[in-house]
Design a protein around this motif. Structure first.
Motif, mmCIF file in Angstrom:
data_model
loop_
_atom_site.group_PDB
_atom_site.id
_atom_site.type_symbol
_atom_site.label_atom_id
_atom_site.label_comp_id
_atom_site.label_asym_id
_atom_site.label_seq_id
_atom_site.Cartn_x
_atom_site.Cartn_y
_atom_site.Cartn_z
ATOM 1 N N ASN A 28 0.844 -1.197 0.000
ATOM 2 C CA ASN A 28 0.000 0.000 0.000
ATOM 3 C C ASN A 28 0.878 1.245 0.000
ATOM 4 N N LEU A 29 0.434 2.257 -0.745
ATOM 5 C CA LEU A 29 1.098 3.558 -0.748
ATOM 6 C C LEU A 29 0.234 4.543 0.014
ATOM 7 N N TYR A 30 0.850 5.212 0.997
ATOM 8 C CA TYR A 30 0.149 6.213 1.794
ATOM 9 C C TYR A 30 0.793 7.584 1.585
ATOM 10 N N LEU A 31 -0.042 8.600 1.420
ATOM 11 C CA LEU A 31 0.429 9.976 1.294
ATOM 12 C C LEU A 31 -0.279 10.836 2.321
ATOM 13 N N SER A 32 0.483 11.728 2.924
ATOM 14 C CA SER A 32 -0.070 12.704 3.863
ATOM 15 C C SER A 32 0.254 14.092 3.336
ATOM 16 N N LEU A 33 -0.801 14.872 3.058
ATOM 17 C CA LEU A 33 -0.646 16.220 2.518
ATOM 18 C C LEU A 33 -1.017 17.230 3.584
ATOM 19 N N ALA A 34 -0.080 18.113 3.906
ATOM 20 C CA ALA A 34 -0.319 19.165 4.887
ATOM 21 C C ALA A 34 0.228 20.471 4.349
ATOM 22 N N GLN A 35 -0.032 21.553 5.070
ATOM 23 C CA GLN A 35 0.390 22.866 4.601
ATOM 24 C C GLN A 35 1.911 22.987 4.542
ATOM 25 N N LYS A 36 2.607 22.266 5.425
ATOM 26 C CA LYS A 36 4.058 22.392 5.506
ATOM 27 C C LYS A 36 4.811 21.133 5.124
ATOM 28 N N SER A 37 4.114 20.097 4.662
ATOM 29 C CA SER A 37 4.824 18.853 4.357
ATOM 30 C C SER A 37 4.043 17.980 3.391
ATOM 31 N N ILE A 38 4.796 17.158 2.674
ATOM 32 C CA ILE A 38 4.256 16.066 1.871
ATOM 33 C C ILE A 38 5.017 14.819 2.303
ATOM 34 N N ARG A 39 4.291 13.813 2.786
ATOM 35 C CA ARG A 39 4.938 12.621 3.316
ATOM 36 C C ARG A 39 4.404 11.372 2.627
ATOM 37 N N LEU A 40 5.304 10.416 2.403
ATOM 38 C CA LEU A 40 4.963 9.166 1.729
ATOM 39 C C LEU A 40 5.401 7.999 2.598
ATOM 40 N N ALA A 41 4.635 6.904 2.540
ATOM 41 C CA ALA A 41 5.045 5.676 3.212
ATOM 42 C C ALA A 41 4.550 4.490 2.406
ATOM 43 N N VAL A 42 5.280 3.393 2.513
ATOM 44 C CA VAL A 42 4.892 2.144 1.863
ATOM 45 C C VAL A 42 4.788 1.064 2.928
ATOM 46 N N ALA A 43 3.659 0.364 2.933
ATOM 47 C CA ALA A 43 3.457 -0.771 3.825
ATOM 48 C C ALA A 43 3.472 -2.050 2.995
ATOM 49 N N ASP A 44 4.406 -2.928 3.300
ATOM 50 C CA ASP A 44 4.512 -4.223 2.636
ATOM 51 C C ASP A 44 3.543 -5.184 3.321
ATOM 52 N N LEU A 45 2.498 -5.597 2.624
ATOM 53 C CA LEU A 45 1.457 -6.416 3.228
ATOM 54 C C LEU A 45 1.903 -7.858 3.430
ATOM 55 N N GLU A 46 2.799 -8.342 2.598
ATOM 56 C CA GLU A 46 3.301 -9.712 2.768
ATOM 57 C C GLU A 46 4.173 -9.821 4.013
ATOM 58 N N ARG A 47 4.999 -8.809 4.237
ATOM 59 C CA ARG A 47 5.896 -8.814 5.401
ATOM 60 C C ARG A 47 5.259 -8.145 6.607
ATOM 61 N N ASN A 48 4.074 -7.545 6.408
ATOM 62 C CA ASN A 48 3.330 -6.895 7.472
ATOM 63 C C ASN A 48 4.167 -5.833 8.175
ATOM 64 N N LYS A 49 4.814 -4.972 7.368
ATOM 65 C CA LYS A 49 5.615 -3.924 7.977
ATOM 66 C C LYS A 49 5.771 -2.731 7.041
ATOM 67 N N PHE A 50 6.051 -1.581 7.636
ATOM 68 C CA PHE A 50 6.400 -0.391 6.864
ATOM 69 C C PHE A 50 7.844 -0.515 6.397
ATOM 70 N N VAL A 51 8.053 -0.214 5.125
ATOM 71 C CA VAL A 51 9.387 -0.411 4.549
ATOM 72 C C VAL A 51 9.957 0.856 3.916
ATOM 73 N N VAL A 52 9.130 1.878 3.707
ATOM 74 C CA VAL A 52 9.582 3.124 3.074
ATOM 75 C C VAL A 52 8.920 4.299 3.777
ATOM 76 N N LEU A 53 9.690 5.361 3.961
ATOM 77 C CA LEU A 53 9.149 6.633 4.429
ATOM 78 C C LEU A 53 9.950 7.759 3.793
ATOM 79 N N GLU A 54 9.245 8.749 3.272
ATOM 80 C CA GLU A 54 9.887 9.948 2.737
ATOM 81 C C GLU A 54 9.129 11.173 3.247
ATOM 82 N N ASP A 55 9.872 12.131 3.745
ATOM 83 C CA ASP A 55 9.287 13.333 4.336
ATOM 84 C C ASP A 55 9.846 14.553 3.605
ATOM 85 N N TYR A 56 8.970 15.266 2.903
ATOM 86 C CA TYR A 56 9.357 16.466 2.167
ATOM 87 C C TYR A 56 8.822 17.689 2.907
ATOM 88 N N GLU A 57 9.732 18.515 3.364
ATOM 89 C CA GLU A 57 9.356 19.756 4.033
ATOM 90 C C GLU A 57 9.115 20.836 2.991
#
Length: 295
Positions: A28-57
């Motif tokens: 799954n790809l998750y995005l969080s949009l806010a006034q001061k940031s754009i953030r991305l995360a990837v959750a690997d469903l087979e491994r049941n864990k978060f594997v990627v995070l990117e935080d853009y200020e």
């Protein structure tokens, strides 16, 4: 000729070496949009864990159109936002344009009318969406700026995108973590310039609102105001905080001055996390991780 200026800075980037875009259909790809940031995360469903995070200020960005411009610039060079085969794409938006309505009173034909009671909507610029909280028997009605929604949809033209308000992900996660046996408790999620305050007890969510602050004094005023309205005692209560706040921040200092017990929250435990997340503060990126609990 591209005249759009780059007004973002990549402040954090975590990529587990076991993650590959070839496995996107199981992630799954998750995005969080806010006034001061754009953030991305990837959750690997087979491994049941978060594997990627990117935080853009975002720097010197003030309008939804400018946020959309920066998102397009990030996407032009970001493989995560070029990939089309994600199992689910879920996007949260942070703004003050939301309201929770009991499900028994909710009529989809009137969702704009419900929201107009709490927000100044511009039908030429805003789209009104909703998210059903089955565990609350309530519907979160919220606005997203059309330019942001269309930009996301343009990035994934053949995909159905699930949009939620940031309060929905926070509510889902906090109620999941607290369970049904908790005493009345306050939770605060801190962003730059915005504080989301929630109160929950064994009967569920009792209060949720977002306050704009310009100083630590503004911030603590709203916290104390809500405590008084909810008949909570600053000398006896424990407040849990997440978000863009640190132990040495002025906001944390003023909280400790007026509240007897202040503690930082933990990451949601419904998923695992790559060992590369271990260096991050537990209370950071709670809104991003919590998207995993939205269905």
């Amino acid at each position: 000729m591209n005249t759009i200026s780059t007004n973002f800075r990549l402040s954090h980037k975590i990529h587990d070496e076991g993650f590959s875009l070839s496995n996107a259909d199981n992630c799954n790809l998750y995005l969080s949009l806010a006034q001061k940031s754009i953030r991305l995360a990837v959750a690997d469903l087979e491994r049941n864990k978060f594997v990627v995070l990117e935080d853009y200020e975002l720097i010197t960005v003030f309008t939804p159109a400018q946020i959309a411009e920066q998102l397009r610039l990030i996407a032009s060079e970001n493989p995560l936002l070029k990939e089309q085969n994600w199992k689910t794409i879920r996007v949260s938006v942070s703004n003050q344009h939301f309201t929770l309505v009991p499900e028994t009173l909710y009529d989809p034909a009137h969702q704009q009318d419900y929201l107009r009671l709490h927000s100044n909507l511009n039908p030429l610029l805003d789209d009104v969406l909703s998210y059903r909280h089955s565990n609350l028997e309530a519907v979160n009605i919220f606005a997203i700026e059309r330019v942001l929604r269309e930009t996301i949809q343009d990035l994934f033209p053949d995909r159905q995108i699930q949009f939620v308000h940031q309060t929905s992900s926070l509510i889902k996660s906090i109620l999941h973590m607290a369970g049904r046996s908790i005493p009345r408790s306050m939770y605060v999620f801190v962003e730059r310039g915005l504080a989301t305050i929630l109160v929950a007890d064994e009967h569920g969510l009792q209060f949720c609102n977002i306050f704009q602050y310009h100083s630590p004094e503004d911030f603590i005023y709203y916290v104390i105001f809500v405590m008084q309205e909810q008949k909570m005692n600053p000398e006896q209560e424990t407040i849990t905080v997440w978000g863009d706040i640190t132990h040495d921040a002025s906001l944390f200092t003023i909280l400790q001055k007026y509240i007897r017990q202040v503690k930082f929250g933990k990451k949601p435990q419904n998923m695992g996390y790559s060992y590369k997340f271990d260096d991050l503060f537990e209370h950071r990126y709670f809104e991003l991780y919590s998207l995993h609990l939205c269905e």
